[in-house]
Design a protein around this motif. Structure first.
Motif, PDB file in Angstrom:
ATOM      1  N   ALA A  53       0.934  -1.323  -0.187  1.00  0.00           N
ATOM      2  CA  ALA A  53       0.150   0.108  -0.031  1.00  0.00           C
ATOM      3  C   ALA A  53       0.987   1.202  -0.063  1.00  0.00           C
ATOM      4  CB  ALA A  53      -0.899   0.054   1.116  1.00  0.00           C
ATOM      5  N   LEU A  54       1.990   1.249   0.819  1.00  0.00           N
ATOM      6  CA  LEU A  54       2.908   2.551   0.876  1.00  0.00           C
ATOM      7  C   LEU A  54       3.416   2.606  -0.840  1.00  0.00           C
ATOM      8  CD1 LEU A  54       4.577   4.507   2.198  1.00  0.00           C
ATOM      9  CD2 LEU A  54       6.259   2.584   2.737  1.00  0.00           C
ATOM     10  N   TYR A  55       3.929   1.623  -1.162  1.00  0.00           N
ATOM     11  CA  TYR A  55       4.109   1.920  -2.661  1.00  0.00           C
ATOM     12  C   TYR A  55       3.298   2.291  -3.443  1.00  0.00           C
ATOM     13  CZ  TYR A  55       8.439  -0.676  -1.029  1.00  0.00           C
ATOM     14  OH  TYR A  55       9.323  -1.101  -0.157  1.00  0.00           O
ATOM     15  N   ARG A  56       2.202   1.720  -3.289  1.00  0.00           N
ATOM     16  CA  ARG A  56       0.840   2.196  -4.242  1.00  0.00           C
ATOM     17  C   ARG A  56       0.591   3.605  -4.008  1.00  0.00           C
ATOM     18  NH1 ARG A  56      -2.384   0.028  -7.575  1.00  0.00           N
ATOM     19  NH2 ARG A  56      -4.559   1.042  -7.681  1.00  0.00           N
ATOM     20  N   HIS A  57       0.274   4.064  -2.766  1.00  0.00           N
ATOM     21  CA  HIS A  57      -0.283   5.426  -2.642  1.00  0.00           C
ATOM     22  C   HIS A  57       0.777   6.492  -2.086  1.00  0.00           C
ATOM     23  CE1 HIS A  57      -4.255   3.523  -2.490  1.00  0.00           C
ATOM     24  NE2 HIS A  57      -3.654   2.559  -1.795  1.00  0.00           N
ATOM     25  N   LYS A  58       1.920   6.097  -2.193  1.00  0.00           N
ATOM     26  CA  LYS A  58       3.203   6.993  -1.833  1.00  0.00           C
ATOM     27  C   LYS A  58       3.211   7.336  -0.385  1.00  0.00           C
ATOM     28  CE  LYS A  58       3.369   6.615  -6.303  1.00  0.00           C
ATOM     29  NZ  LYS A  58       3.233   5.544  -6.893  1.00  0.00           N
ATOM     30  N   LEU A  59       1.947   7.703   0.023  1.00  0.00           N
ATOM     31  CA  LEU A  59       1.857   8.314   1.775  1.00  0.00           C
ATOM     32  C   LEU A  59       0.833   7.365   2.110  1.00  0.00           C
ATOM     33  CD1 LEU A  59       1.830   9.969   4.296  1.00  0.00           C
ATOM     34  CD2 LEU A  59       0.236  11.273   2.905  1.00  0.00           C
ATOM     35  N   ILE A  60       1.209   6.823   3.134  1.00  0.00           N
ATOM     36  CA  ILE A  60      -0.051   6.142   4.058  1.00  0.00           C
ATOM     37  C   ILE A  60       0.031   6.610   5.509  1.00  0.00           C
ATOM     38  CG2 ILE A  60      -0.184   4.046   2.511  1.00  0.00           C
ATOM     39  CD1 ILE A  60       1.354   2.588   4.575  1.00  0.00           C
ATOM     40  N   PHE A  61      -1.260   6.605   6.040  1.00  0.00           N
ATOM     41  CA  PHE A  61      -1.209   6.970   7.493  1.00  0.00           C
ATOM     42  C   PHE A  61      -2.280   6.055   8.349  1.00  0.00           C
ATOM     43  CE2 PHE A  61      -5.305   9.478   7.084  1.00  0.00           C
ATOM     44  CZ  PHE A  61      -5.323   9.643   5.654  1.00  0.00           C
ATOM     45  N   PHE A  62      -1.911   6.161   9.611  1.00  0.00           N
ATOM     46  CA  PHE A  62      -2.578   5.312  10.624  1.00  0.00           C
ATOM     47  C   PHE A  62      -3.169   6.172  11.730  1.00  0.00           C
ATOM     48  CE2 PHE A  62      -0.831   1.263   8.768  1.00  0.00           C
ATOM     49  CZ  PHE A  62       0.257   1.767   8.081  1.00  0.00           C
ATOM     50  N   ARG A  63      -4.298   6.208  12.178  1.00  0.00           N
ATOM     51  CA  ARG A  63      -4.973   6.993  13.231  1.00  0.00           C
ATOM     52  C   ARG A  63      -4.891   6.185  14.298  1.00  0.00           C
ATOM     53  NH1 ARG A  63      -4.504  12.189  11.078  1.00  0.00           N
ATOM     54  NH2 ARG A  63      -5.945  12.615   9.285  1.00  0.00           N
ATOM     55  N   GLU A  64      -5.031   6.750  15.509  1.00  0.00           N
ATOM     56  CA  GLU A  64      -5.152   6.140  16.828  1.00  0.00           C
ATOM     57  C   GLU A  64      -4.133   4.987  17.173  1.00  0.00           C
ATOM     58  OE1 GLU A  64      -9.312   5.308  17.625  1.00  0.00           O
ATOM     59  OE2 GLU A  64      -9.784   7.116  16.854  1.00  0.00           O
ATOM     60  N   GLN A  65      -3.019   5.487  16.964  1.00  0.00           N
ATOM     61  CA  GLN A  65      -1.855   4.488  17.310  1.00  0.00           C
ATOM     62  C   GLN A  65      -1.252   4.757  18.642  1.00  0.00           C
ATOM     63  OE1 GLN A  65      -1.041   1.660  15.416  1.00  0.00           O
ATOM     64  NE2 GLN A  65      -2.937   2.363  14.223  1.00  0.00           N
ATOM     65  N   ASP A  66      -1.086   3.996  19.425  1.00  0.00           N
ATOM     66  CA  ASP A  66      -0.197   4.449  20.706  1.00  0.00           C
ATOM     67  C   ASP A  66       1.147   3.487  20.810  1.00  0.00           C
ATOM     68  OD1 ASP A  66       0.449   5.188  23.114  1.00  0.00           O
ATOM     69  OD2 ASP A  66      -1.184   3.899  24.319  1.00  0.00           O
ATOM     70  N   ILE A  67       2.241   3.976  20.093  1.00  0.00           N
ATOM     71  CA  ILE A  67       3.377   3.420  20.007  1.00  0.00           C
ATOM     72  C   ILE A  67       4.594   3.826  20.893  1.00  0.00           C
ATOM     73  CG2 ILE A  67       2.976   2.473  17.897  1.00  0.00           C
ATOM     74  CD1 ILE A  67       4.838   4.547  16.702  1.00  0.00           C
ATOM     75  N   SER A  68       5.267   2.983  21.403  1.00  0.00           N
ATOM     76  CA  SER A  68       6.533   3.494  22.147  1.00  0.00           C
ATOM     77  C   SER A  68       7.616   3.613  21.263  1.00  0.00           C
ATOM     78  CB  SER A  68       6.966   2.214  23.155  1.00  0.00           C
ATOM     79  OG  SER A  68       7.256   1.055  22.214  1.00  0.00           O
ATOM     80  N   PHE A  69       8.685   4.234  21.654  1.00  0.00           N
ATOM     81  CA  PHE A  69      10.070   4.390  20.797  1.00  0.00           C
ATOM     82  C   PHE A  69      10.350   2.706  20.158  1.00  0.00           C
ATOM     83  CE2 PHE A  69      11.011   8.189  23.745  1.00  0.00           C
ATOM     84  CZ  PHE A  69      10.222   9.203  22.748  1.00  0.00           C
ATOM     85  N   THR A  70      10.487   1.934  21.148  1.00  0.00           N
ATOM     86  CA  THR A  70      10.953   0.459  20.629  1.00  0.00           C
ATOM     87  C   THR A  70       9.845   0.051  19.588  1.00  0.00           C
ATOM     88  OG1 THR A  70      11.521   0.172  22.795  1.00  0.00           O
ATOM     89  CG2 THR A  70      11.058  -1.965  21.538  1.00  0.00           C
ATOM     90  N   ASP A  71       8.415   0.358  19.872  1.00  0.00           N
ATOM     91  CA  ASP A  71       7.473   0.116  18.763  1.00  0.00           C
ATOM     92  C   ASP A  71       7.996   0.957  17.234  1.00  0.00           C
ATOM     93  OD1 ASP A  71       6.400  -1.525  20.440  1.00  0.00           O
ATOM     94  OD2 ASP A  71       4.651  -0.014  20.914  1.00  0.00           O
ATOM     95  N   HIS A  72       8.222   1.925  17.447  1.00  0.00           N
ATOM     96  CA  HIS A  72       8.767   2.668  16.446  1.00  0.00           C
ATOM     97  C   HIS A  72       9.840   2.288  15.535  1.00  0.00           C
ATOM     98  CE1 HIS A  72       8.548   7.456  15.037  1.00  0.00           C
ATOM     99  NE2 HIS A  72       8.955   6.405  14.036  1.00  0.00           N
ATOM    100  N   GLU A  73      10.890   1.928  16.586  1.00  0.00           N
ATOM    101  CA  GLU A  73      12.041   1.392  16.009  1.00  0.00           C
ATOM    102  C   GLU A  73      11.783   0.045  15.233  1.00  0.00           C
ATOM    103  OE1 GLU A  73      15.409   2.734  19.134  1.00  0.00           O
ATOM    104  OE2 GLU A  73      14.140   1.015  19.603  1.00  0.00           O
ATOM    105  N   ASN A  74      11.030  -0.912  15.807  1.00  0.00           N
ATOM    106  CA  ASN A  74      10.518  -2.180  15.349  1.00  0.00           C
ATOM    107  C   ASN A  74       9.865  -2.006  14.035  1.00  0.00           C
ATOM    108  OD1 ASN A  74      11.780  -3.513  17.124  1.00  0.00           O
ATOM    109  ND2 ASN A  74       9.958  -3.966  18.729  1.00  0.00           N
ATOM    110  N   ILE A  75       8.885  -1.131  13.877  1.00  0.00           N
ATOM    111  CA  ILE A  75       8.109  -0.996  12.573  1.00  0.00           C
ATOM    112  C   ILE A  75       9.102  -0.583  11.652  1.00  0.00           C
ATOM    113  CG2 ILE A  75       6.875   1.231  12.979  1.00  0.00           C
ATOM    114  CD1 ILE A  75       5.141  -1.629  11.449  1.00  0.00           C
ATOM    115  N   THR A  76       9.921   0.288  11.919  1.00  0.00           N
ATOM    116  CA  THR A  76      11.144   0.835  10.796  1.00  0.00           C
ATOM    117  C   THR A  76      11.924  -0.354  10.515  1.00  0.00           C
ATOM    118  OG1 THR A  76      10.956   3.011  12.030  1.00  0.00           O
ATOM    119  CG2 THR A  76      12.760   2.609  10.582  1.00  0.00           C
ATOM    120  N   LEU A  77      12.362  -1.044  11.403  1.00  0.00           N
ATOM    121  CA  LEU A  77      13.293  -2.318  10.952  1.00  0.00           C
ATOM    122  C   LEU A  77      12.825  -3.294  10.057  1.00  0.00           C
ATOM    123  CD1 LEU A  77      15.397  -2.270  14.258  1.00  0.00           C
ATOM    124  CD2 LEU A  77      16.135  -1.507  11.924  1.00  0.00           C
ATOM    125  N   ARG A  78      11.364  -3.328  10.131  1.00  0.00           N
ATOM    126  CA  ARG A  78      10.682  -4.274   9.216  1.00  0.00           C
ATOM    127  C   ARG A  78      11.097  -3.926   7.713  1.00  0.00           C
ATOM    128  NH1 ARG A  78       6.290  -6.703  12.253  1.00  0.00           N
ATOM    129  NH2 ARG A  78       5.832  -8.025  10.452  1.00  0.00           N
TER     130      ARG A  78
END
Ligand code: SIN
Length: 305
Positions: A53-78
């Protein structure tokens, strides 16, 4: 899938029928909200659809997310290794999570990300993807604009495409560095306070910059995009300033014309991801008197080709 054809007929921002996520297009030009995902806990199946979806729409966004710095790192490393951010230092204990914070008391002419740009284009390997977490956002203003540079490239005439195909653009932070130095001096004169606009980096290297193809090809989708902006594109290899300036001004203005743009309204706890290779973006400084607290991480990119 319901097609959403751009008025030029050159881009379809319709959402695919995914199994693990729902994508809701934002505009005909680009962008989509992704629903049905908790970013602190993403299955491999859902991640594969988020990436598509990211490659298709170029920008994607997610509402109502409660993420820690570690979650943020983990999703980036995917998506890949952490990329380089030339401007900011990370938060304590999480050096790849960069704070982008403007306090309510700070009055500045320049905010991080203002002016149409593609991130850190002066680097040899600019970031591929950026992931920003808007934690505490102003009640109005502070929107971010995005422009689809694939749609822009596809909208050029065949003759223009042929002319620019072999050209290399000089991406340099020279204008940004001098604006930041001027702003820093003016802030220090006023109060000594600078928000997150520190300039503790190797500015000489940023000014030297890099030469990149003016038309770059996405390594996964194969889409071609215009790699030019109003912030870093400072010249064209082999051309004088007089020759290159009108062409760069035309192309940078062309990419960011209204019909190629979408506008993201932030709410607290919004996470956005954009593909830095195929879009430009711009932040707005129109929320004086309010705090804006965001955290950002980037994915290492390849050398543009
Ligand atoms: C950026 O990461 O370029 C900043 C975006 C924003 O502040 O909206």
């Amino acid at each position: 899938m319901k097609s959403i054809t751009h008025p030029t007929g050159l881009f379809d921002n319709g959402a695919k029928d995914y199994k693990h996520i729902t994508a809701i297009p934002l505009a005909a030009a680009m962008g989509a909200e992704i629903q049905g995902v908790d970013l602190s806990n993403v299955s491999d199946y859902a991640f594969a659809e988020i990436e598509a979806a990211l490659y298709r729409h170029k920008l994607i966004f997610f509402r109502e997310q409660d993420i820690s710095f570690t979650d943020h790192e983990n999703i980036t490393l995917r998506f890949g290794d952490f990329g380089t951010d030339a401007y900011t230092k990370g938060v304590e204990g999480h050096k790849n999570i960069q704070p982008v914070i403007k306090e309510a008391t700070v009055e500045t002419k320049m905010v991080f990300g203002s002016g149409w740009h593609t991130d850190s284009a002066f680097l040899d390997c600019p970031p591929a993807i950026a992931i920003n977490y808007g934690k505490d956002m102003p009640p109005y203003g502070g929107d971010t604009l995005f422009a689809n540079s694939v749609l822009a490239y596809n909208s050029l005439s065949p003759a223009m495409k042929e002319m620019i195909a072999p050209l290399k653009v000089w991406m340099s932070a020279k204008h940004v560095v001098s604006s930041m130095q001027a702003e820093k001096q003016s802030q220090q004169r006023k109060s000594g306070e600078l928000g997150s606009l520190e300039l503790d980096v190797d500015t000489q290297k940023m000014i030297e910059g890099s030469y990149h193809p003016l038309v770059r090809t996405h390594p996964v989708s194969g889409e071609k995009s215009l790699y030019v902006d109003k912030t870093y594109a400072c010249g064209i290899e082999g051309m004088t300033e007089e020759e290159s300036r009108p062409l760069l001004d035309f192309l940078a203005g062309f990419v960011t014309q209204e019909s190629f743009v979408c506008r993201l309204k932030w709410y607290n706890n919004t996470v956005i991801m954009w593909d830095n290779r195929i879009c430009l973006h711009q932040a707005f400084n129109d929320y004086d008197g309010y705090r804006r607290e965001m955290y950002r991480a980037v994915v290492m990119g390849e050398k543009p080709e």
